[in-house]
Write an enzyme that holds these catalytic residues in place. Structure first.
Site, PDB file in Angstrom:
ATOM      1  N   ASP A 130      -0.837  -9.469  -5.862  1.00 39.52           N
ATOM      2  CA  ASP A 130      -2.163  -8.875  -5.702  1.00 39.52           C
ATOM      3  C   ASP A 130      -2.837  -8.945  -7.066  1.00 39.52           C
ATOM      4  O   ASP A 130      -2.543  -8.143  -7.952  1.00 39.52           O
ATOM      5  CB  ASP A 130      -2.034  -7.431  -5.217  1.00 39.52           C
ATOM      6  CG  ASP A 130      -3.380  -6.707  -5.163  1.00 39.52           C
ATOM      7  OD1 ASP A 130      -4.421  -7.372  -5.343  1.00 39.52           O
ATOM      8  OD2 ASP A 130      -3.382  -5.485  -4.957  1.00 39.52           O
ATOM      9  N   GLU A 177       2.968  -2.679  -5.105  1.00 34.39           N
ATOM     10  CA  GLU A 177       2.680  -1.279  -4.764  1.00 34.39           C
ATOM     11  C   GLU A 177       3.813  -0.668  -3.945  1.00 34.39           C
ATOM     12  O   GLU A 177       3.595   0.041  -2.967  1.00 34.39           O
ATOM     13  CB  GLU A 177       1.334  -1.150  -4.054  1.00 34.39           C
ATOM     14  CG  GLU A 177       0.623   0.165  -4.354  1.00 34.39           C
ATOM     15  CD  GLU A 177      -0.805   0.214  -3.863  1.00 34.39           C
ATOM     16  OE1 GLU A 177      -1.083   1.027  -2.957  1.00 34.39           O
ATOM     17  OE2 GLU A 177      -1.636  -0.543  -4.395  1.00 34.39           O
ATOM     18  N   ASP A 198       0.824  -1.224   0.000  1.00 27.07           N
ATOM     19  CA  ASP A 198       0.000   0.000   0.000  1.00 27.07           C
ATOM     20  C   ASP A 198       0.851   1.264   0.000  1.00 27.07           C
ATOM     21  O   ASP A 198       0.626   2.193   0.775  1.00 27.07           O
ATOM     22  CB  ASP A 198      -0.940  -0.010   1.214  1.00 27.07           C
ATOM     23  CG  ASP A 198      -2.056   1.034   1.101  1.00 27.07           C
ATOM     24  OD1 ASP A 198      -2.331   1.494  -0.019  1.00 27.07           O
ATOM     25  OD2 ASP A 198      -2.644   1.379   2.140  1.00 27.07           O
TER      26      ASP A 198
END
Length: 352
Positions: free
Chosen positions: A246, A130, A100
């Site tokens: 992901d 990310e 994140d």
């Protein structure tokens, strides 16, 4: 408890001074191999700006995956006590985690927690999605001594990173050079990283990670990317392949691709292979993870975005999934947040 070496600040990459620093900087930021960085620095007379100009010329003759780093020392020169320490396990662990990085809120506290998890658990392979530029320096400083790391396209706002543990007690003894495969029709900079490795018992494994297209309306692109990943996994004849990342896939999307293009495929979902435990099903769990509570109040979505897949190569080139767990589920006292809005997924795989 956090040690001094974990007490870093999230900031831009520091200015480099020594040749070793310059080589590492070129490898990390420009995205070339260590050999290319060394040659470019030599041709540039030690000037890092000149070296950057030489890199493209050198890479014209470079083939993806040609570099092989052997991490096992020559045992013939080791004492009996040292040889005893080189007993290598027949199991390996793989961690995949979207960290994140696009959320700047308490990014330092949160990524320190990610680093602590990695150092405590010492996974054989780490797959991060990310990741942003601010994460790169902490990765180098805190993990560079134990892991060989491979960065995705650092010219875009966020990217993937794949790390392979290279300590004397690692089950992996050879680490090949990375290949980066951009998804041609992605509008979100998405790409696939692939790194070939060999275990001490000659089992060959291709590790892959990616972050597939986000958001519900992008289902078609996301499914297309999954199809490309599965095709890459199937193209490595005789080699075991482990993919983690992901995927942003809803269950029906994943199953639609499998049913249409890969029915009867030897690719297995590791969570399913480990018994489909309902306690470890949801990796993006808005009912339990409060990181997005302010930006998405009332959203209680529970989805299995993060997946790990395996395709065995047959014969001795095979791994058996043994366990699957979620990590990063403890809220940080320092900021009242979890390390990420995603749980990390950690799998144990055994030879044979």
């Amino acid at each position: 408890m956090m040690t001094d070496e974990d007490d870093f600040e999230i900031e831009e990459v520091n200015l480099v001074q020594t040749d070793a620093d310059k080589i590492q900087w070129l490898v990390t930021i420009v995205g070339c191999s260590e050999g290319v960085a060394r040659r470019a620095l030599h041709l540039g007379g030690g000037d890092i700006s000149e070296a950057i100009d030489h890199i493209d010329k050198i890479k014209d003759g470079e083939t993806d995956g040609e570099e092989v780093i052997t991490v096992v020392p020559d045992e013939s020169t080791q004492s009996p006590s040292k040889k005893a320490k080189l007993e290598r396990p027949t199991e390996l662990t793989v961690l995949s985690w979207n960290v994140d990085g696009l959320c700047s809120k308490f990014i330092g506290d949160r990524f320190r927690a990610v680093i602590r998890e990695i150092k405590q658990r010492k996974p054989t392979v780490v797959m991060l999605q990310e990741v942003v530029e601010a994460h790169v320096s902490p990765i180098i400083d805190c993990l560079g001594g134990s892991y060989r790391f491979f960065l995705g396209d650092t010219q875009v706002p966020y990217f993937n990173v794949l790390l392979v543990y290279s300590g004397d007690d690692s089950p992996i003894t050879k680490i090949g050079g990375e290949s980066i495969h951009p998804f041609p029709s992605s509008t979100m900079y998405r790409h696939l990283i692939s790194v070939p490795c060999t275990m001490h018992n000659d089992v060959t494994i291709q590790f892959m990670t990616s972050h597939l297209e986000s958001l519900g309306p992008n289902r078609q692109e996301r499914e297309k990317q999954l199809e490309q990943v599965l095709n890459k996994m199937g193209a490595t004849d005789g080699c075991c392949v482990v993919f983690g990342g992901d995927t942003n896939l809803r269950d029906k999307e994943y199953q639609a691709v499998i049913n249409k293009h890969h029915a009867g495929s030897s690719v297995k979902d590791i969570w399913e292979a480990c018994g489909s435990d309902s306690k470890t099903r949801y990796t993006w769990d808005m009912a339990q993870n409060t990181n997005l509570r302010e930006s998405a109040p009332g959203n209680k979505a529970r989805l299995r975005f993060d997946r790990m897949l395996i395709r065995n190569g047959g014969g001795s080139n095979s791994l058996s999934p043994r366990s699957f767990e979620l990590i990063g589920q403890e809220k940080l006292i320092s900021c009242d947040m979890f390390p990420s809005d995603h749980w990390g997924i950690l799998a144990t795989l055994r030879c044979g």
